[in-house]
Design a protein around this motif. Structure first.
Motif, mmCIF file in Angstrom:
data_model
loop_
_atom_site.group_PDB
_atom_site.id
_atom_site.type_symbol
_atom_site.label_atom_id
_atom_site.label_comp_id
_atom_site.label_asym_id
_atom_site.label_seq_id
_atom_site.Cartn_x
_atom_site.Cartn_y
_atom_site.Cartn_z
ATOM 1 N N ILE A 185 0.848 -1.194 0.000
ATOM 2 C CA ILE A 185 0.000 0.000 0.000
ATOM 3 C C ILE A 185 0.881 1.240 0.000
ATOM 4 O O ILE A 185 1.855 1.341 0.756
ATOM 5 C CB ILE A 185 -0.924 0.016 1.231
ATOM 6 C CG1 ILE A 185 -1.867 -1.188 1.173
ATOM 7 C CG2 ILE A 185 -1.718 1.315 1.312
ATOM 8 C CD1 ILE A 185 -2.528 -1.504 2.474
ATOM 9 N N LEU A 186 0.542 2.170 -0.893
ATOM 10 C CA LEU A 186 1.225 3.460 -0.962
ATOM 11 C C LEU A 186 0.286 4.521 -0.409
ATOM 12 O O LEU A 186 -0.835 4.680 -0.892
ATOM 13 C CB LEU A 186 1.602 3.786 -2.407
ATOM 14 C CG LEU A 186 2.284 5.136 -2.633
ATOM 15 C CD1 LEU A 186 3.660 5.153 -1.986
ATOM 16 C CD2 LEU A 186 2.393 5.429 -4.122
ATOM 17 N N LEU A 187 0.737 5.238 0.613
ATOM 18 C CA LEU A 187 -0.058 6.295 1.226
ATOM 19 C C LEU A 187 0.557 7.656 0.918
ATOM 20 O O LEU A 187 1.772 7.835 1.072
ATOM 21 C CB LEU A 187 -0.130 6.123 2.741
ATOM 22 C CG LEU A 187 -0.966 4.971 3.303
ATOM 23 C CD1 LEU A 187 -0.929 5.008 4.824
ATOM 24 C CD2 LEU A 187 -2.399 5.042 2.811
ATOM 25 N N ASN A 189 -3.937 -1.880 12.520
ATOM 26 C CA ASN A 189 -3.549 -3.210 13.012
ATOM 27 C C ASN A 189 -4.513 -3.751 14.064
ATOM 28 O O ASN A 189 -4.520 -4.953 14.342
ATOM 29 C CB ASN A 189 -2.134 -3.154 13.586
ATOM 30 C CG ASN A 189 -1.079 -3.073 12.500
ATOM 31 O OD1 ASN A 189 -1.349 -3.407 11.347
ATOM 32 N ND2 ASN A 189 0.118 -2.628 12.850
ATOM 33 N N GLU A 190 -5.329 -2.898 14.673
ATOM 34 C CA GLU A 190 -6.300 -3.345 15.677
ATOM 35 C C GLU A 190 -7.578 -3.893 15.050
ATOM 36 O O GLU A 190 -8.386 -4.520 15.735
ATOM 37 C CB GLU A 190 -6.645 -2.184 16.615
ATOM 38 C CG GLU A 190 -5.504 -1.792 17.549
ATOM 39 C CD GLU A 190 -5.826 -0.569 18.372
ATOM 40 O OE1 GLU A 190 -6.881 0.083 18.081
ATOM 41 O OE2 GLU A 190 -5.053 -0.235 19.298
ATOM 42 N N GLN A 250 -1.656 -7.403 9.607
ATOM 43 C CA GLN A 250 -0.799 -6.502 10.353
ATOM 44 C C GLN A 250 0.122 -5.744 9.393
ATOM 45 O O GLN A 250 0.811 -6.345 8.555
ATOM 46 C CB GLN A 250 0.041 -7.276 11.370
ATOM 47 C CG GLN A 250 -0.790 -7.969 12.438
ATOM 48 C CD GLN A 250 -1.526 -6.979 13.333
ATOM 49 O OE1 GLN A 250 -0.900 -6.183 14.032
ATOM 50 N NE2 GLN A 250 -2.856 -7.023 13.313
ATOM 51 N N PHE A 251 0.127 -4.430 9.489
ATOM 52 C CA PHE A 251 0.884 -3.577 8.587
ATOM 53 C C PHE A 251 2.239 -3.202 9.187
ATOM 54 O O PHE A 251 2.341 -2.911 10.385
ATOM 55 C CB PHE A 251 0.121 -2.283 8.295
ATOM 56 C CG PHE A 251 -1.147 -2.500 7.520
ATOM 57 C CD1 PHE A 251 -1.137 -2.531 6.145
ATOM 58 C CD2 PHE A 251 -2.362 -2.683 8.185
ATOM 59 C CE1 PHE A 251 -2.298 -2.730 5.428
ATOM 60 C CE2 PHE A 251 -3.531 -2.885 7.483
ATOM 61 C CZ PHE A 251 -3.501 -2.910 6.094
ATOM 62 N N SER A 252 3.262 -3.210 8.357
ATOM 63 C CA SER A 252 4.545 -2.606 8.721
ATOM 64 C C SER A 252 4.630 -1.251 8.020
ATOM 65 O O SER A 252 3.866 -0.980 7.088
ATOM 66 C CB SER A 252 5.713 -3.504 8.302
ATOM 67 O OG SER A 252 5.690 -3.714 6.899
ATOM 68 N N HIS A 299 2.218 6.682 12.491
ATOM 69 C CA HIS A 299 2.296 5.606 13.480
ATOM 70 C C HIS A 299 0.948 5.403 14.179
ATOM 71 O O HIS A 299 0.567 4.275 14.485
ATOM 72 C CB HIS A 299 3.399 5.920 14.494
ATOM 73 C CG HIS A 299 4.773 5.930 13.888
ATOM 74 N ND1 HIS A 299 5.481 4.779 13.658
ATOM 75 C CD2 HIS A 299 5.538 6.955 13.437
ATOM 76 C CE1 HIS A 299 6.646 5.078 13.108
ATOM 77 N NE2 HIS A 299 6.711 6.400 12.969
ATOM 78 N N ARG A 300 0.237 6.487 14.426
ATOM 79 C CA ARG A 300 -1.099 6.356 15.020
ATOM 80 C C ARG A 300 -2.050 5.646 14.063
ATOM 81 O O ARG A 300 -2.849 4.790 14.474
ATOM 82 C CB ARG A 300 -1.633 7.741 15.375
ATOM 83 C CG ARG A 300 -3.003 7.702 16.075
ATOM 84 C CD ARG A 300 -3.490 9.104 16.368
ATOM 85 N NE ARG A 300 -2.589 9.791 17.298
ATOM 86 C CZ ARG A 300 -2.691 11.079 17.613
ATOM 87 N NH1 ARG A 300 -3.655 11.819 17.062
ATOM 88 N NH2 ARG A 300 -1.843 11.631 18.462
ATOM 89 N N LEU A 301 -1.952 5.996 12.760
ATOM 90 C CA LEU A 301 -2.788 5.325 11.758
ATOM 91 C C LEU A 301 -2.444 3.843 11.674
ATOM 92 O O LEU A 301 -3.334 2.986 11.593
ATOM 93 C CB LEU A 301 -2.596 5.988 10.388
ATOM 94 C CG LEU A 301 -3.332 5.332 9.205
ATOM 95 C CD1 LEU A 301 -4.838 5.387 9.407
ATOM 96 C CD2 LEU A 301 -2.955 5.996 7.892
#
Length: 338
Positions: free
Chosen positions: A39-41, A57-58, A64-66, A50-52
């Motif tokens: 995914i490109l944001l 991930n929840e 789960q995204f890195s 990091h909050r996103l």
């Protein structure tokens, strides 16, 4: 993994998340572009990534995204390296630091068409991805890589020229036509009539393959003993000749040469000779020199004959053979009267 449905179901599941839970988490001012699991944001400069990431991930424990952020205005995505210059983006091919340049070797036991296809495919990737300022650098890298794999330089130059033509042709084509594939031809005639004013083309699926549908019909009127041969075509205006080899019927290959001459296909050496010297090839006196079923032996013999003959400007063959070695090849020395 292993089931044809796996990729489809995985993609459907990701689309379910994107249109459902993820849509409530990702703000509208964030651009979300996904290819399979990458995914490109594109976000505002001070956006808290990091909050996103934590919120995404929840949603689903198995997804789960890195996170990898741009460094010095550069970010790799798939096989593309994206560079940001102000409000402009530029692109070049991305290779991982662990890349070992493991590609097909010229002396591997593959058909020459396979080897050429690999080279053109890699050149074509460069044309598709690279911005203008990076294209020449990438093409030099490709050429140097294949030279280390013992590919002849002239072959690599020809592959690049073919790639440029393919690229230009694809850019000039009208890509607005979409195709609707139907399982049978039942009712297709009426549907085609109804859709004639749209940009939708109806294609009926049959048991025939694409190759069966598109290949030219060739009648079986070939002369026995004229396949897998080395031949020469004399020039009617000078003492030079064209030396060639083919695994197919000689008559078929000569028809292709004559077609190229009629349509001024400048990649054909006969056409180049005609345009430069204003000479025509003597098609009536084409001569079959050697019949050799083994491909490598045939190409070796072709190279030896080319390098010992007064030929028109053409490729000097696949190998580089010294005059002493040529004199030791019985069939070649016999034809060249060595």
């Amino acid at each position: 993994m292993g089931s044809p449905l796996s990729a489809v179901l995985a993609n459907l599941f990701m689309e379910f998340l994107e249109t459902g839970p993820f849509a409530n988490i990702v703000p509208e001012h964030v651009t979300w572009l996904r290819y399979v699991d990458d995914i490109l944001l594109v976000t505002p400069r001070r956006f808290n990534l990091h909050r996103l990431q934590t919120a995404l991930n929840e949603v689903e424990p198995t997804i789960q995204f890195s996170l990898k952020e741009e460094i010095h205005n550069s970010l790799p995505f798939l096989d593309t390296n994206i560079f940001k210059y102000g409000n402009q983006l530029e692109f070049k091919v991305y290779r991982k630091p662990t890349n070992k340049k493991y590609l097909i070797h010229f002396y591997s036991h593959h058909d020459i068409r396979t080897k050429i296809g690999v080279v053109i495919g890699i050149f074509l990737r460069a044309f598709r991805i690279c911005s203008a300022k990076y294209l020449e650098e990438e093409c030099r890298f490709i050429k140097e890589t294949f030279l280390t794999l013992k590919f002849p330089e002239f072959l690599l130059d020809n592959c690049r020229q073919q790639t440029a033509k393919i690229w230009e042709s694809s850019r000039q084509q009208d890509n607005t036509t979409r195709r609707l594939v139907l399982p049978t031809s039942d009712g297709a005639t009426n549907l085609t009539h109804l859709l004639r004013t749209t940009n939708l083309e109806v294609v009926c699926q049959t048991s025939r393959t694409i190759k069966d549908t598109t290949k030219t019909k060739i009648h079986n009127n070939q002369t026995p003993g004229t396949k897998a041969v080395i031949y020469h075509i004399p020039c009617s205006g000078c003492d030079k000749v064209y030396i060639g080899e083919t695994s197919r019927d000689l008559n078929t290959r000569i028809r292709e040469h004559r077609y190229d001459v009629r349509h001024d296909v400048t990649t054909n050496a006969c056409v180049t000779h005609r345009n430069k010297e204003n000479h025509l090839m003597d098609w009536k006196n084409v001569e079959l020199l050697i019949r050799e079923p083994d491909k490598i032996r045939r190409k070796c013999l072709e190279t030896a004959i080319i390098q010992g003959t007064n030929t028109i400007e053409q490729n000097r063959g696949m190998f580089n053979i010294s005059p002493h070695i040529i004199s030791l090849i019985p069939m070649a020395s016999k034809i060249l009267n060595i």
